[in-house]
Design a protein around this motif. Structure first.
Motif, mmCIF file in Angstrom:
data_model
loop_
_atom_site.group_PDB
_atom_site.id
_atom_site.type_symbol
_atom_site.label_atom_id
_atom_site.label_comp_id
_atom_site.label_asym_id
_atom_site.label_seq_id
_atom_site.Cartn_x
_atom_site.Cartn_y
_atom_site.Cartn_z
ATOM 1 N N ALA A 34 47.679 43.953 44.475
ATOM 2 C CA ALA A 34 48.187 45.229 44.967
ATOM 3 C C ALA A 34 47.097 46.204 45.361
ATOM 4 C CB ALA A 34 49.081 45.863 43.898
ATOM 5 N N ALA A 35 45.918 46.089 44.744
ATOM 6 C CA ALA A 35 44.809 47.012 45.034
ATOM 7 C C ALA A 35 43.631 46.281 45.653
ATOM 8 C CB ALA A 35 44.384 47.725 43.756
ATOM 9 N N ALA A 36 43.890 45.232 46.422
ATOM 10 C CA ALA A 36 42.819 44.440 47.023
ATOM 11 C C ALA A 36 41.861 45.312 47.819
ATOM 12 C CB ALA A 36 43.408 43.357 47.924
ATOM 13 N N GLY A 37 40.571 45.188 47.501
ATOM 14 C CA GLY A 37 39.549 45.932 48.210
ATOM 15 C C GLY A 37 39.279 47.320 47.662
ATOM 16 N N VAL A 38 40.071 47.784 46.691
ATOM 17 C CA VAL A 38 39.879 49.105 46.101
ATOM 18 C C VAL A 38 38.818 49.001 45.009
ATOM 19 C CG1 VAL A 38 40.974 51.019 44.881
ATOM 20 C CG2 VAL A 38 42.245 49.760 46.637
ATOM 21 N N GLN A 39 37.922 49.956 44.960
ATOM 22 C CA GLN A 39 36.785 49.890 44.046
ATOM 23 C C GLN A 39 37.095 50.394 42.639
ATOM 24 O OE1 GLN A 39 33.249 48.782 44.929
ATOM 25 N NE2 GLN A 39 34.818 47.691 46.069
ATOM 26 N N ASP A 40 38.019 51.344 42.511
ATOM 27 C CA ASP A 40 38.323 51.938 41.210
ATOM 28 C C ASP A 40 39.825 51.831 40.943
ATOM 29 O OD1 ASP A 40 35.681 53.330 40.256
ATOM 30 O OD2 ASP A 40 35.878 53.795 42.389
ATOM 31 N N VAL A 41 40.174 50.955 40.004
ATOM 32 C CA VAL A 41 41.577 50.608 39.770
ATOM 33 C C VAL A 41 41.902 50.697 38.281
ATOM 34 C CG1 VAL A 41 43.339 48.808 40.012
ATOM 35 C CG2 VAL A 41 41.551 49.039 41.754
ATOM 36 N N LEU A 42 43.035 51.307 37.974
ATOM 37 C CA LEU A 42 43.587 51.326 36.623
ATOM 38 C C LEU A 42 44.818 50.421 36.622
ATOM 39 C CD1 LEU A 42 44.206 52.408 33.756
ATOM 40 C CD2 LEU A 42 45.247 54.407 34.845
ATOM 41 N N TYR A 43 44.855 49.475 35.678
ATOM 42 C CA TYR A 43 45.963 48.513 35.612
ATOM 43 C C TYR A 43 46.608 48.568 34.240
ATOM 44 C CZ TYR A 43 48.241 43.928 35.142
ATOM 45 O OH TYR A 43 49.128 42.910 34.906
ATOM 46 N N LEU A 44 47.943 48.601 34.209
ATOM 47 C CA LEU A 44 48.680 48.569 32.951
ATOM 48 C C LEU A 44 49.736 47.481 33.034
ATOM 49 C CD1 LEU A 44 49.234 49.968 30.170
ATOM 50 C CD2 LEU A 44 51.047 51.249 31.354
ATOM 51 N N ARG A 45 49.781 46.615 32.007
ATOM 52 C CA ARG A 45 50.772 45.545 31.975
ATOM 53 C C ARG A 45 51.741 45.778 30.817
ATOM 54 N NH1 ARG A 45 49.129 39.317 32.466
ATOM 55 N NH2 ARG A 45 48.076 39.623 30.471
ATOM 56 N N LEU A 46 53.036 45.786 31.163
ATOM 57 C CA LEU A 46 54.109 45.961 30.189
ATOM 58 C C LEU A 46 54.756 44.608 29.947
ATOM 59 C CD1 LEU A 46 55.740 49.203 31.668
ATOM 60 C CD2 LEU A 46 53.910 49.036 29.967
ATOM 61 N N SER A 47 54.451 44.006 28.824
ATOM 62 C CA SER A 47 54.952 42.668 28.513
ATOM 63 C C SER A 47 55.353 42.634 27.040
ATOM 64 C CB SER A 47 53.876 41.627 28.839
ATOM 65 O OG SER A 47 54.363 40.314 28.636
ATOM 66 N N HIS A 48 55.211 41.494 26.380
ATOM 67 C CA HIS A 48 55.482 41.431 24.945
ATOM 68 C C HIS A 48 54.484 42.322 24.195
ATOM 69 C CE1 HIS A 48 58.470 38.296 25.414
ATOM 70 N NE2 HIS A 48 57.666 37.712 26.267
ATOM 71 N N GLY A 49 53.326 42.503 24.772
ATOM 72 C CA GLY A 49 52.364 43.497 24.335
ATOM 73 C C GLY A 49 52.117 44.438 25.497
ATOM 74 N N VAL A 50 51.392 45.514 25.250
ATOM 75 C CA VAL A 50 51.052 46.468 26.310
ATOM 76 C C VAL A 50 49.538 46.618 26.340
ATOM 77 C CG1 VAL A 50 51.260 48.844 27.122
ATOM 78 C CG2 VAL A 50 53.237 47.700 26.097
#
Length: 406
Positions: free
Chosen positions: A219-235
């Motif tokens: 989703a952020a291909a080529g972006v230099q500064d990215v914050l990612y959060l995954r909501l799953s069985h853990g966070v």
């Protein structure tokens, strides 16, 4: 005297080799680039860059590709430069809690294939490596040449400093040992993989690697500064800063699930109270919803008609957006990516997240906020492991001789 400066070990030769390695490293890290993009990133003059690119193409290390007819615009077609696809392959393996995911990419950033298979939670590490090896053999219809591998990246659950056993594997003091003597442990994983594949192994947390994957292919291909959060069985999540994965001093970066979301909330598995994971994990969401949905697929299938499920997601989204705003105010990412199985809830969740995110961001930052849904799904950890190798493996700093590409 001239030979001292221009010979194979003279300062001019070393300078040229340094320029070659810079160009190769940029193509390895960023994937295909136009000459203009390569010039901007490298800082080399047009003349120097031209000479270096020509030499690398003549040597078989770099290839040029013209855009497809559908992508062409008016004027002269802009070709892109990339590493030779035959210069090496990289395997990524994600050892999730109850599944193994694998993917393969060549050094030109072309995805060769991916595969996954679930397993029981108690499956031993040697059996997991066996499963990974079988999945790798399936890639590209079994045509993947393991002898060409340049490296393996590995994602695992939990902290990875010293690759110490996580809570699932580490016996408590005084507790009986469930692992037979001589049975491989989590700490043996890099050695097991190196013996199987015969190449260097790089390991990191699989959720953090998913962040790098979204910044490389997703989703952020080529972006230099990215914050990612995954909501799953853990966070959990990860930070990519300046195009590089941020691990923190002790490999604990990205533990966003353990930021306090409800000060008087429930006790978290980490020992704190009110962590975001106690609110936004799959288990917490299903419990908050009550007996209406036995599992996540049923919960998601009930949307958007199930008013109770929508209310739960609105509350969850508000907590998530508030935590994300705090992190964004601290690190200032260009793009924030939200992924994991719970993110499949779509607009019901994302609307609440974005509303809270904008409400808690500094006013000067609100117009720059960019919230996106992750696109790589369960392959994210394995692809991120590949990106880790493409970014960091010393093997890929050297390109093969022309005859090795035949």
């Amino acid at each position: 005297m001239a030979s001292d400066h221009q010979g194979p070990r003279g300062p001019l030769a070393r300078l040229r080799r340094g320029h070659e390695e810079l160009v190769l490293r940029l193509l390895r890290t960023h994937g295909p680039l136009s000459r203009a993009e390569l010039g901007k990133l490298s800082g080399l003059s047009r003349t120097t860059l031209y000479d270096i690119v020509v030499a690398l193409m003549d040597g078989g290390a770099v290839v040029a590709t013209a855009p497809a007819p559908a992508e062409r615009r008016r004027g002269r077609p802009v070709e892109t430069l990339s590493l030779h696809p035959g210069a090496g392959q990289v395997i990524g393996i994600d050892f999730a809690r109850r599944a193994v995911h694998v993917a393969a990419v060549n050094v030109a950033h072309e995805v060769i294939g991916s595969a996954s298979e679930a397993h029981s939670a108690g499956l031993g590490w040697e059996a997991r490596v066996d499963l990974a090896e079988r999945l790798v053999a399936r890639l590209a219809g079994g045509a993947l040449r393991l002898g060409a591998l340049s490296g393996i990246g590995v994602g695992v659950v939990g902290p990875v400093d010293d690759l110490t056993a996580d809570a699932e594997d580490a016996p408590r003091p005084g507790a009986p040992q469930h692992r037979a003597p001589g049975t491989p442990a989590r700490t043996d994983l890099p050695l097991l993989l190196r013996k199987r594949f015969g190449v260097p192994v790089l390991v990191d947390n699989n959720t953090r690697l998913a962040a790098l994957a979204e910044a490389t292919w997703g989703a952020a291909a080529g972006v230099q500064d990215v914050l990612y959060l995954r909501l799953s069985h853990g966070v959990g999540g990860g930070l990519v800063t300046g195009g590089t994965l941020h691990r923190g001093a002790h490999g604990l970066s990205g533990e966003f699930g353990h930021i306090t979301a409800e000060p008087d909330g429930r006790r978290c598995s980490c020992g704190k109270d009110g962590c975001l994971e106690t609110v936004a994990s799959i288990g917490a969401v299903l419990e908050a919803h009550g007996a209406g949905a036995p599992d996540l697929p049923a919960f998601l299938a009930a949307l958007p008609d199930d008013a109770a499920a929508a209310r739960v997601l609105t509350t969850v989204g508000t907590r998530v957006g508030t935590v994300l705003a705090a992190v964004c105010n601290a690190v200032g990412p260009d793009v924030t990516v939200l992924g994991g199985e719970l993110a499949e809830a779509g607009p019901v969740l994302f609307t609440a997240v974005e509303r809270a995110l904008l409400a808690h961001l500094m006013p000067i930052s609100r117009s720059r906020a960019d919230l996106r849904a992750a696109t790589l799904g369960e392959a994210g950890g394995a692809l991120g492991a590949i990106a880790l190798v493409l970014h960091e493996s010393p093997l890929l700093d050297r390109y093969p001789a022309p005859d090795s590409l035949e």
